[in-house]
Design a protein around this motif. Structure first.
Motif, PDB file in Angstrom:
ATOM      1  N   ASP A  88      42.313  44.390  28.522  1.00 16.05           N
ATOM      2  CA  ASP A  88      42.363  42.857  29.294  1.00 16.05           C
ATOM      3  C   ASP A  88      41.400  41.923  28.511  1.00 16.05           C
ATOM      4  OD1 ASP A  88      44.514  43.094  31.106  1.00 16.05           O
ATOM      5  OD2 ASP A  88      43.151  44.038  32.594  1.00 16.05           O
ATOM      6  N   GLY A  89      40.480  42.641  27.754  1.00 15.36           N
ATOM      7  CA  GLY A  89      39.550  41.650  26.968  1.00 15.36           C
ATOM      8  C   GLY A  89      38.321  41.229  27.708  1.00 15.36           C
ATOM      9  N   LEU A  90      37.968  41.913  28.719  1.00 17.75           N
ATOM     10  CA  LEU A  90      36.955  41.545  29.606  1.00 17.75           C
ATOM     11  C   LEU A  90      35.602  42.217  29.161  1.00 17.75           C
ATOM     12  CD1 LEU A  90      38.619  42.058  33.161  1.00 17.75           C
ATOM     13  CD2 LEU A  90      38.398  39.932  31.868  1.00 17.75           C
TER      14      LEU A  90
ATOM     15  N   GLY B 135      40.784  47.440  47.541  1.00 16.85           N
ATOM     16  CA  GLY B 135      40.771  46.062  48.465  1.00 16.85           C
ATOM     17  C   GLY B 135      42.109  45.559  48.431  1.00 16.85           C
ATOM     18  N   THR B 136      42.294  44.180  48.831  1.00 20.19           N
ATOM     19  CA  THR B 136      43.527  43.524  48.928  1.00 20.19           C
ATOM     20  C   THR B 136      43.755  42.387  47.930  1.00 20.19           C
ATOM     21  OG1 THR B 136      42.723  42.179  50.557  1.00 20.19           O
ATOM     22  CG2 THR B 136      43.893  44.036  51.335  1.00 20.19           C
ATOM     23  N   LEU B 137      42.527  42.127  47.172  1.00 22.69           N
ATOM     24  CA  LEU B 137      42.508  41.121  46.108  1.00 22.69           C
ATOM     25  C   LEU B 137      43.293  41.559  44.929  1.00 22.69           C
ATOM     26  CD1 LEU B 137      41.957  37.930  45.148  1.00 22.69           C
ATOM     27  CD2 LEU B 137      39.571  38.741  44.869  1.00 22.69           C
ATOM     28  N   PRO B 138      44.235  41.259  44.406  1.00 28.15           N
ATOM     29  CA  PRO B 138      44.971  41.562  43.142  1.00 28.15           C
ATOM     30  C   PRO B 138      44.020  41.243  42.007  1.00 28.15           C
ATOM     31  CG  PRO B 138      46.409  40.474  44.480  1.00 28.15           C
ATOM     32  CD  PRO B 138      45.096  40.168  45.006  1.00 28.15           C
ATOM     33  N   TYR B 139      43.638  42.478  41.436  1.00 24.65           N
ATOM     34  CA  TYR B 139      42.931  42.368  40.082  1.00 24.65           C
ATOM     35  C   TYR B 139      43.536  41.558  39.009  1.00 24.65           C
ATOM     36  CZ  TYR B 139      41.419  44.086  35.479  1.00 24.65           C
ATOM     37  OH  TYR B 139      41.104  44.196  34.099  1.00 24.65           O
ATOM     38  N   ARG B 140      44.830  41.676  38.845  1.00 18.26           N
ATOM     39  CA  ARG B 140      45.555  40.851  37.919  1.00 18.26           C
ATOM     40  C   ARG B 140      45.469  39.247  37.980  1.00 18.26           C
ATOM     41  NH1 ARG B 140      45.574  41.832  33.302  1.00 18.26           N
ATOM     42  NH2 ARG B 140      45.880  43.930  34.024  1.00 18.26           N
ATOM     43  N   GLN B 141      45.463  39.014  39.704  1.00 16.17           N
ATOM     44  CA  GLN B 141      45.368  37.598  40.117  1.00 16.17           C
ATOM     45  C   GLN B 141      43.968  37.096  39.424  1.00 16.17           C
ATOM     46  OE1 GLN B 141      46.175  36.542  43.859  1.00 16.17           O
ATOM     47  NE2 GLN B 141      48.125  36.950  43.790  1.00 16.17           N
ATOM     48  N   VAL B 142      42.912  37.798  39.757  1.00 17.69           N
ATOM     49  CA  VAL B 142      41.416  37.285  39.304  1.00 17.69           C
ATOM     50  C   VAL B 142      41.511  37.122  37.895  1.00 17.69           C
ATOM     51  CG1 VAL B 142      39.377  38.070  39.078  1.00 17.69           C
ATOM     52  CG2 VAL B 142      40.506  38.492  41.298  1.00 17.69           C
ATOM     53  N   VAL B 143      41.888  37.930  37.067  1.00 21.06           N
ATOM     54  CA  VAL B 143      41.787  38.132  35.645  1.00 21.06           C
ATOM     55  C   VAL B 143      42.655  36.739  35.196  1.00 21.06           C
ATOM     56  CG1 VAL B 143      42.575  39.131  33.522  1.00 21.06           C
ATOM     57  CG2 VAL B 143      41.418  40.382  35.352  1.00 21.06           C
ATOM     58  N   ASN B 144      43.729  36.532  35.658  1.00 20.99           N
ATOM     59  CA  ASN B 144      44.387  35.353  35.264  1.00 20.99           C
ATOM     60  C   ASN B 144      43.804  34.183  35.780  1.00 20.99           C
ATOM     61  OD1 ASN B 144      46.516  37.250  34.091  1.00 20.99           O
ATOM     62  ND2 ASN B 144      47.869  36.999  35.696  1.00 20.99           N
ATOM     63  N   TYR B 145      43.411  34.003  37.001  1.00 23.33           N
ATOM     64  CA  TYR B 145      42.816  32.816  37.378  1.00 23.33           C
ATOM     65  C   TYR B 145      41.609  32.481  36.705  1.00 23.33           C
ATOM     66  CZ  TYR B 145      40.239  29.782  40.364  1.00 23.33           C
ATOM     67  OH  TYR B 145      39.402  28.498  41.153  1.00 23.33           O
ATOM     68  N   CYS B 146      40.579  33.186  36.039  1.00 26.11           N
ATOM     69  CA  CYS B 146      39.700  33.074  35.238  1.00 26.11           C
ATOM     70  C   CYS B 146      40.063  32.768  33.866  1.00 26.11           C
ATOM     71  CB  CYS B 146      38.534  34.243  35.355  1.00 26.11           C
ATOM     72  SG  CYS B 146      37.923  34.555  36.932  1.00 26.11           S
ATOM     73  N   ARG B 147      41.127  33.311  33.482  1.00 26.72           N
ATOM     74  CA  ARG B 147      41.450  33.050  31.995  1.00 26.72           C
ATOM     75  C   ARG B 147      42.081  31.587  32.401  1.00 26.72           C
ATOM     76  NH1 ARG B 147      45.173  38.365  30.683  1.00 26.72           N
ATOM     77  NH2 ARG B 147      43.467  39.519  29.519  1.00 26.72           N
TER      78      ARG B 147
END
Length: 259
Positions: A48-50, A237-249
């Motif tokens: 994911d390039g993080l 947890g319940t917070l989707p990792y993919r949502q966080v990555v996409n939000y910050c992108r």
């Protein structure tokens, strides 16, 4: 605002724990124990390039798992937990981009300048991250050490951070009061840090939702990055990792190319 991932290691496994329970007098509260290896998460973050995430060794017995993560994503991860001037270079040679120090340079409630100078001489300012785990006391913020049980005399304020940043490349700030508890970010500390820092700084503690991320961006005024641990679905947890990555992108895309 960038998302900085984390890999916390305890007893050789990837875990999310409540940091304040990591001591010899009571059982550790574990939010999550992964069936996956440290290298599994490192490969995910690499794909994911993080960059600029951290591997933290919580006690002994984690060295092999830490090195496996570093070797999976060379140059993409920082490492902390038991780092000293004597072992720091070896972790850089294994693939760490930076070493993260806290207890080595804070001894007996004081900032140990001899140790700070020694580790800078070994690894260089540009490969050092200083971890300042903070608690509030009498309306001020102080670094806490000894597994977050002991207040140091080091106040986290503009003057002290400006002096300290001349020795390091980044700060990693743990909000001890909310770390691992999934109760929301610490608003007052974030606002305080945004007023104080002028080098890359990553905040850790309490983030649990996209609303928290949005609020964090406003309070931090774009000056701070964030790490999220136990709230993520990849850590139970319940917070989707993919949502966080996409939000910050998306935030980076809106900001456009850096000058």
């Amino acid at each position: 605002m960038n998302f900085r991932p984390c890999i916390d290691l305890h007893q050789g496994k990837v875990k999310q724990i409540v940091g304040e329970t990591l001591n010899d007098h009571r059982p550790v509260i574990e939010n999550f124990v992964s069936d996956q290896s440290s290298s599994y998460y490192a490969a995910m973050f690499k794909q994911d390039g993080l960059r600029g995430g951290h591997v933290i060794m919580l006690g002994g017995g984690n060295e092999a798992a830490a090195v496996a993560a570093l070797q999976e994503y060379p140059g993409g991860l920082q490492i902390g937990g038991g780092i000293t001037a004597e072992n720091a270079v070896s972790y850089l040679e294994q693939g760490a981009s930076h070493v993260v120090v806290t207890s080595y340079i804070f001894r007996d409630g004081e900032l140990n300048m001899d140790h700070l100078h020694k580790i800078v001489s070994e690894v260089g300012k540009d490969r050092l991250v200083i971890d300042l785990s903070c608690k509030e006391k009498d309306g001020k913020w102080f670094v806490v050490t000894n597994q977050w049980k002991t207040f140091s005399q080091f106040e986290v304020n503009v003057e002290n951070l400006q002096e300290l940043q001349s020795y390091c490349d980044e700060f990693l700030i743990h909000a001890v009061d909310v770390e691992g508890k999934r109760t929301g970010i610490h608003r007052q500390l974030i606002e305080h840090l945004a007023d104080c820092v002028s080098i890359p700084t990553t905040y850790a503690g309490g983030a649990r939702s996209l609303e928290d991320l949005e609020l964090f961006g406003k309070l931090g005024r774009g000056k701070l990055d964030i790490t999220i641990g136990s709230a993520l679905d990849i850590f139970g947890g319940t917070l989707p990792y993919r949502q966080v990555v996409n939000y910050c992108r998306g935030l980076r895309a809106e900001a456009g190319p850096a000058n």
